[in-house]
Motif scaffolding. Structure first.
Motif, PDB file in Angstrom:
ATOM      1  N   LEU A 133      20.771  25.481 -16.111  1.00 44.02           N
ATOM      2  CA  LEU A 133      21.473  26.740 -15.232  1.00 44.02           C
ATOM      3  C   LEU A 133      21.029  26.026 -13.875  1.00 44.02           C
ATOM      4  CD1 LEU A 133      20.438  30.049 -16.809  1.00 44.02           C
ATOM      5  CD2 LEU A 133      22.375  28.853 -17.112  1.00 44.02           C
ATOM      6  N   LYS A 134      22.159  26.224 -12.736  1.00 42.17           N
ATOM      7  CA  LYS A 134      21.727  25.872 -11.400  1.00 42.17           C
ATOM      8  C   LYS A 134      21.728  27.111 -10.741  1.00 42.17           C
ATOM      9  CE  LYS A 134      22.822  22.105  -9.364  1.00 42.17           C
ATOM     10  NZ  LYS A 134      23.593  21.147  -8.468  1.00 42.17           N
ATOM     11  N   ILE A 135      20.712  27.508 -10.009  1.00 40.65           N
ATOM     12  CA  ILE A 135      20.638  28.693  -9.106  1.00 40.65           C
ATOM     13  C   ILE A 135      21.287  28.248  -7.668  1.00 40.65           C
ATOM     14  CG2 ILE A 135      19.057  30.325  -8.001  1.00 40.65           C
ATOM     15  CD1 ILE A 135      16.843  29.520  -9.748  1.00 40.65           C
ATOM     16  N   ASP A 136      22.342  29.304  -7.505  1.00 43.85           N
ATOM     17  CA  ASP A 136      23.054  28.840  -6.283  1.00 43.85           C
ATOM     18  C   ASP A 136      22.357  28.945  -5.123  1.00 43.85           C
ATOM     19  OD1 ASP A 136      25.214  30.285  -4.146  1.00 43.85           O
ATOM     20  OD2 ASP A 136      26.030  28.712  -5.206  1.00 43.85           O
ATOM     21  N   ARG A 137      22.742  28.295  -3.967  1.00 46.16           N
ATOM     22  CA  ARG A 137      22.151  28.123  -2.776  1.00 46.16           C
ATOM     23  C   ARG A 137      22.057  29.544  -2.031  1.00 46.16           C
ATOM     24  NH1 ARG A 137      23.132  23.904  -0.257  1.00 46.16           N
ATOM     25  NH2 ARG A 137      24.101  22.730  -1.944  1.00 46.16           N
ATOM     26  N   GLU A 138      23.069  30.257  -2.321  1.00 48.36           N
ATOM     27  CA  GLU A 138      23.016  31.588  -1.606  1.00 48.36           C
ATOM     28  C   GLU A 138      21.848  32.518  -2.087  1.00 48.36           C
ATOM     29  OE1 GLU A 138      25.280  32.897   0.650  1.00 48.36           O
ATOM     30  OE2 GLU A 138      26.118  30.951   0.697  1.00 48.36           O
ATOM     31  N   PHE A 139      21.414  32.342  -3.306  1.00 41.95           N
ATOM     32  CA  PHE A 139      20.069  32.940  -3.662  1.00 41.95           C
ATOM     33  C   PHE A 139      18.918  32.495  -3.066  1.00 41.95           C
ATOM     34  CE2 PHE A 139      22.921  33.816  -7.488  1.00 41.95           C
ATOM     35  CZ  PHE A 139      23.463  35.263  -6.940  1.00 41.95           C
ATOM     36  N   VAL A 140      18.949  31.136  -2.851  1.00 39.35           N
ATOM     37  CA  VAL A 140      17.743  30.606  -2.197  1.00 39.35           C
ATOM     38  C   VAL A 140      17.286  30.351  -1.005  1.00 39.35           C
ATOM     39  CG1 VAL A 140      16.895  27.933  -2.134  1.00 39.35           C
ATOM     40  CG2 VAL A 140      17.595  28.841  -4.444  1.00 39.35           C
ATOM     41  N   LYS A 141      18.703  30.626  -0.270  1.00 38.71           N
ATOM     42  CA  LYS A 141      18.709  30.521   1.281  1.00 38.71           C
ATOM     43  C   LYS A 141      17.590  31.902   1.916  1.00 38.71           C
ATOM     44  CE  LYS A 141      22.187  32.257   3.341  1.00 38.71           C
ATOM     45  NZ  LYS A 141      23.465  32.502   3.623  1.00 38.71           N
TER      46      LYS A 141
ATOM     47  N   VAL B 235      16.235  25.119 -15.428  1.00 42.31           N
ATOM     48  CA  VAL B 235      16.543  25.388 -14.341  1.00 42.31           C
ATOM     49  C   VAL B 235      16.261  24.776 -13.126  1.00 42.31           C
ATOM     50  CG1 VAL B 235      16.442  27.607 -12.976  1.00 42.31           C
ATOM     51  CG2 VAL B 235      16.261  27.971 -15.534  1.00 42.31           C
ATOM     52  N   ILE B 236      17.538  24.604 -12.233  1.00 41.56           N
ATOM     53  CA  ILE B 236      17.518  23.798 -11.132  1.00 41.56           C
ATOM     54  C   ILE B 236      17.988  24.766 -10.035  1.00 41.56           C
ATOM     55  CG2 ILE B 236      19.530  22.346 -11.395  1.00 41.56           C
ATOM     56  CD1 ILE B 236      18.445  20.097 -10.175  1.00 41.56           C
ATOM     57  N   ALA B 237      17.176  24.610  -8.664  1.00 44.73           N
ATOM     58  CA  ALA B 237      17.508  25.084  -7.752  1.00 44.73           C
ATOM     59  C   ALA B 237      18.126  24.498  -6.901  1.00 44.73           C
ATOM     60  CB  ALA B 237      16.502  25.996  -7.288  1.00 44.73           C
ATOM     61  N   GLU B 238      19.271  24.710  -6.237  1.00 44.79           N
ATOM     62  CA  GLU B 238      19.842  23.729  -5.164  1.00 44.79           C
ATOM     63  C   GLU B 238      19.620  24.747  -3.773  1.00 44.79           C
ATOM     64  OE1 GLU B 238      24.068  23.415  -5.993  1.00 44.79           O
ATOM     65  OE2 GLU B 238      24.602  25.257  -6.177  1.00 44.79           O
TER      66      GLU B 238
ATOM     67  N   CYS C 225      10.256  27.406 -12.143  1.00 40.72           N
ATOM     68  CA  CYS C 225      11.333  26.805 -11.708  1.00 40.72           C
ATOM     69  C   CYS C 225      10.752  25.197 -11.297  1.00 40.72           C
ATOM     70  CB  CYS C 225      12.380  27.068 -10.533  1.00 40.72           C
ATOM     71  SG  CYS C 225      13.670  25.796 -10.337  1.00 40.72           S
ATOM     72  N   HIS C 226      10.930  24.152 -12.241  1.00 36.88           N
ATOM     73  CA  HIS C 226      10.348  22.986 -11.652  1.00 36.88           C
ATOM     74  C   HIS C 226      11.316  21.978 -11.275  1.00 36.88           C
ATOM     75  CE1 HIS C 226       6.788  25.040 -12.743  1.00 36.88           C
ATOM     76  NE2 HIS C 226       7.299  25.267 -14.085  1.00 36.88           N
ATOM     77  N   ARG C 227      12.556  22.235 -11.110  1.00 36.16           N
ATOM     78  CA  ARG C 227      13.454  21.188 -10.510  1.00 36.16           C
ATOM     79  C   ARG C 227      14.112  21.697  -9.448  1.00 36.16           C
ATOM     80  NH1 ARG C 227      15.942  17.386 -15.214  1.00 36.16           N
ATOM     81  NH2 ARG C 227      14.089  16.805 -16.127  1.00 36.16           N
ATOM     82  N   PHE C 228      14.475  20.642  -8.267  1.00 37.68           N
ATOM     83  CA  PHE C 228      14.745  21.165  -7.006  1.00 37.68           C
ATOM     84  C   PHE C 228      15.860  20.206  -6.473  1.00 37.68           C
ATOM     85  CE2 PHE C 228      10.482  21.954  -7.762  1.00 37.68           C
ATOM     86  CZ  PHE C 228      10.387  23.498  -7.656  1.00 37.68           C
ATOM     87  N   GLN C 229      16.679  20.628  -5.508  1.00 44.41           N
ATOM     88  CA  GLN C 229      17.618  20.002  -4.985  1.00 44.41           C
ATOM     89  C   GLN C 229      18.036  20.382  -3.655  1.00 44.41           C
ATOM     90  OE1 GLN C 229      21.264  19.338  -7.145  1.00 44.41           O
ATOM     91  NE2 GLN C 229      22.790  18.794  -5.312  1.00 44.41           N
TER      92      GLN C 229
END
Length: 827
Positions: free
Chosen positions: A734-742, A768-771, A787-791
């Motif tokens: 699953l990729k967490i959308d950048r809108e939630f990360v911002k 789970v990867i966060a962009e 979460c241990h993967r990032f972009q």
């Protein structure tokens, strides 16, 4: 031939010539048309075959004389008053000429005025003596071309002139007719009486009228004579059919008691209130209506009318009876108990031997069963039998209501004209049977694209129309609704069609016009939508065009972008960039392949601007395949290097690309061609894929999963998120959308959503990867939640391949030397 007879015939023509005769005319009052001779037409400058109206012909007369001439003709038309007026006419040569217009009424077989006829004479300076002849000629009924049989006789009763119609009626050519006495054409039993009538009329110089004489030529004739010169001018009319009709009606009157049809006989009173009274009804009338003879005789038939009786049909009956004409209508009557029934009603006049109207006979046949069947057929006539959609007539009726042309309240809405692209090719190559199957599938898809209450109709061929209305039951903003529905239609009709033994790909072009804010007619709306549709065709097909000028500017800009994108694809302007993905230790685990477009004049075009256009134009299919093959080729190159063979490449897959029937096969072929482990390739799918057709989506995903390809849901949480479908999908990530990360550090809702997604992924055994990670604080917050993967830009911006290779080398060195986890060597 007697010279005197020959001279009489030529005298008539010479006198007409000396009268400066321009031509004859006849005004048909019922048809509203003016018939004139060739001479008169040439005088007015009219082209051959032109049939004017009386109003148009007045334009050729001097303005100051038009009112006088029109008043004279209208008065003659109303009460039969003949006229003789002098007026000026504007000739084709541009000069004004004084002419004399003489005319009188002409009547039909029932004696009613049917129109006005006459002659036009140019008034010579020498005087008016020729006008006397012309007035006599007109009094004969508009002779010399009026269309009726006309002849002249001398004082001995010998024929001196006969027109073509008279030759046909009397059965002889002109040479045989001239010199023969007129009464010789009648049966012996009436010949002496006819001769006597003529001799008296010729001696006393008075008119003569003889009706329904039995002629030797097997006709019943009506003869009218008028004094003319030393002899008489004659009109002859064949009244055989009229006499036969009278005989038929008398026979009918004697047989009505045995008829199964309803028969009503009334007196010959006017139709207006209280109307003619019933004098007879037959047994069938009593059986069908429930009324007895005693109840209805002496009363007007109006009691048979009811709330559904058609006013227009009653008006037809009234108009016909006022003209003493036969009339036939289908009309609704009512029984004594109030039950409506349909009757085919034939009303005819009955005359006595003296041609006096005595009664009306109405014969009615019960056609209720037939009308019921016709109503069912009429219902079916409003729907297209192939697609079961409303047809053109249904659409026109609905449009009339929508724009208020029928007197109702106009609504706001949108009209969409849809035409399939290249449909003729399918018909020509695979046959009309498969074409019909395609049209049926198109109809189903169109119905699924609109809301309840909207209309989808088929005009014919491969043309469809969608009508969106803003009503109290279904309020909508026409522009927004049209944009949304048109995009749904483009997407739905762009999906492959499964035909027997064949998979067909098709697109459509859509023209849209809005209505309701300004008055508009149905024909205008259809033309506007049709024009917009052709603009969509001209713009490359598979597109939407709005007729509205402001919106058309936007649509034109989109069309220009689509054209540029096609050129970019042809000229290799597109490129691929890669954005690294790292784990919690800063070690690079893969990249996401991102499409970029550097336009020679537009500059950098953002993916959000051109990817939707690529979807609309179906260019996303070949572009997506190119990205897929490029990713596989890069994985193959990295497989040769131990420090890179662990890297994965994520490829974005559009909805249209994924739904292409050959998608799974293309992925398989690309992986095998490159010879790379399928597990190094990851497909990033959008949540919109899950909006419909989930079963097909799951089946394709399982095929990819069985192959070993990784599957990821991109931008999770912003689209069609549903926990119910996650358990069915063979996902890896699953990729967490950048809108939630911002705003994850400042917005508690974003933080809660991101935490929930991480927990959900872990519980389902998914990575789970966060962009969009741009700061260490964002990274640390996500890492603390699991979460241990990032972009994101914290690590690196998207890079071209050469830059990426340098970044990988720098990143590997930094990890080996335990350098800080952030701060890319290549930015």
């Amino acid at each position: 031939m007697d010279p005197a007879i020959s001279n009489n015939a030529s005298d008539l023509l010479q006198l007409v010539e000396r009268s400066a005769f321009i031509g004859f005319w006849r005004l048909d009052a019922r048809q509203g048309q003016l018939h004139w001779s060739e001479q008169l037409a040439r005088m007015h400058g009219a082209p051959p075959g032109y049939t004017p109206t009386f109003e148009n012909s007045l334009d050729h007369y001097a303005r100051e004389h038009r009112a006088e001439l029109e008043a004279a003709v209208r008065r003659c038309e109303q009460d039969g008053t003949p006229f003789d007026v002098e007026v000026q006419i504007d000739s084709i040569e541009g000069r004004r000429t004084w002419v004399r217009c003489v005319g009188q009424a002409w009547r039909d077989g029932n004696g009613a005025i049917a129109g006005v006829e006459g002659l036009v004479q140019e008034i010579a300076p020498a005087g008016y003596e020729a006008g006397t002849l012309m007035r006599h000629t007109v009094s004969m009924g508009g002779a010399l071309g009026s269309g009726e049989a006309f002849a002249t006789i001398d004082r001995q009763g010998r024929i001196s002139y006969a027109n073509e119609q008279a030759e046909q009626l009397l059965g002889l050519d002109n040479e045989s007719l001239l010199g023969r006495k007129i009464w010789s054409f009648f049966q012996k039993r009436v010949r002496m009486q006819v001769e006597e009538h003529f001799r008296v009329a010729l001696e006393q110089r008075r008119t003569i009228e003889l009706e329904e004489l039995d002629a030797q030529v097997s006709h019943w004739l009506e003869v009218r004579g008028f004094p003319f010169g030393a002899g008489m001018a004659l009109h002859l009319r064949d009244v055989t059919s009229r006499r036969e009709e009278q005989r038929h009606l008398r026979l009918l009157e004697g047989s009505i008691a045995r008829l199964n049809d309803i028969v009503i006989i009334t007196e010959a009173a006017p139709f207006r209130a209280p109307g003619p009274r019933i004098v007879f009804v037959n047994d069938a009338f009593e059986r069908r209506t429930g009324y007895t003879r005693e109840e209805v005789v002496g009363h007007s038939p109006r009691f048979l009318q009811g709330p559904e009786t058609q006013r227009a049909q009653l008006d037809r009956i009234r108009a016909a009876l006022e003209q003493w004409e036969r009339v036939r209508v289908d009309i609704i009557n009512y029984t004594k108990s109030g039950e409506p029934y349909w009757v085919d009603l034939d009303v005819s006049p009955v005359w006595d031997e003296l041609r006096r109207l005595t009664h009306w006979v109405a014969v009615g046949r019960d056609i209720t069963e037939r009308k019921t069947a016709e109503e069912k057929i009429q219902y079916l006539a409003f729907y297209d039998p192939l697609t079961q959609l409303p047809n053109r007539q249904n659409l026109l009726d609905r449009l009339n209501q929508a724009v208020g042309e029928g007197g109702g309240t106009a609504h706001e809405g949108a009209l969409m004209f849809i035409d399939l692209d290249n449909f003729k090719v399918l018909n020509d190559t695979l046959g009309h049977q498969k074409g019909d199957l395609l049209l049926q599938q198109v109809a189903r898809r169109l119905r699924n694209c609109v809301a309840k209450g909207d209309l989808v109709a088929r005009l014919g061929g491969d043309e469809f129309v969608v009508l969106l209305e803003n009503t109290a039951d279904k309020p909508l903003e026409p522009l927004t609704a049209a944009q949304a529905v048109s995009q749904r239609i483009l997407e739905a009709l762009g999906e492959p069609y499964v035909l027997p033994g064949y998979l067909h790909h098709s697109t459509c072009s859509i023209g849209v016009t809005l209505f309701g804010k300004l008055p508009s007619s149905v024909s205008e709306l259809l033309k506007q939508a049709d024009l917009a549709m052709y603009q969509a065709k001209a713009g490359g097909r598979n597109a939407v065009r709005f007729f509205d000028p402001e919106m058309q500017a936007v649509a034109s800009a989109n069309a220009a972008l689509a054209a540029d994108l096609r050129q970019a694809w042809r000229e290799n302007q597109l490129r691929i960039e890669y954005q690294p993905q790292v784990d919690a230790g800063g070690r690079m685990v893969g990249v996401e392949a991102l499409l970029r477009w550097e336009h020679p004049t537009r500059g950098t075009v953002q993916p959000a601007d051109f990817i939707p256009t690529a979807e609309e134009t179906s260019l996303i299919i070949p572009i997506g395949h190119w990205v897929l093959e490029a990713a596989c080729a890069q994985l193959a190159a990295w497989a040769e290097r131990p420090d890179r063979r662990h890297l994965c490449i994520s490829v974005n897959v559009s909805v249209r690309q994924f739904r292409h029937p050959e998608f799974v096969s293309e992925v398989t072929a690309a992986v095998r061609k490159a010879g790379v482990p399928p597990g190094r390739l990851k497909m990033e799918l959008t949540e919109s894929l899950l909006a419909d057709g989930l079963d097909v989506t799951v089946a394709k995903m399982r095929n990819l999963k069985d192959m070993g390809v990784g599957l990821s849901v991109d931008d999770f949480g912003i689209g069609y998120s549903s926990l119910s479908y996650l358990k069915r999908l063979p996902l890896d990530e699953l990729k967490i959308d950048r809108e939630f990360v911002k705003d994850i550090l400042t917005d508690s809702n974003d933080a809660a959503i991101a935490t929930t997604i991480i927990g959900l992924g872990r519980s389902l055994g998914l990575e789970v990867i966060a962009e969009g990670v741009e700061t260490e604080e964002q990274r640390d917050f996500l890492a603390s939640r699991g979460c241990h993967r990032f972009q994101g830009f914290l690590y690196c911006r998207p890079l071209r391949l050469a830059q990426l290779e340098a970044f990988i080398d720098a990143s590997s060195a930094a990890v080996a030397g335990e350098a800080p986890r952030s701060g890319a060597a290549v930015s």
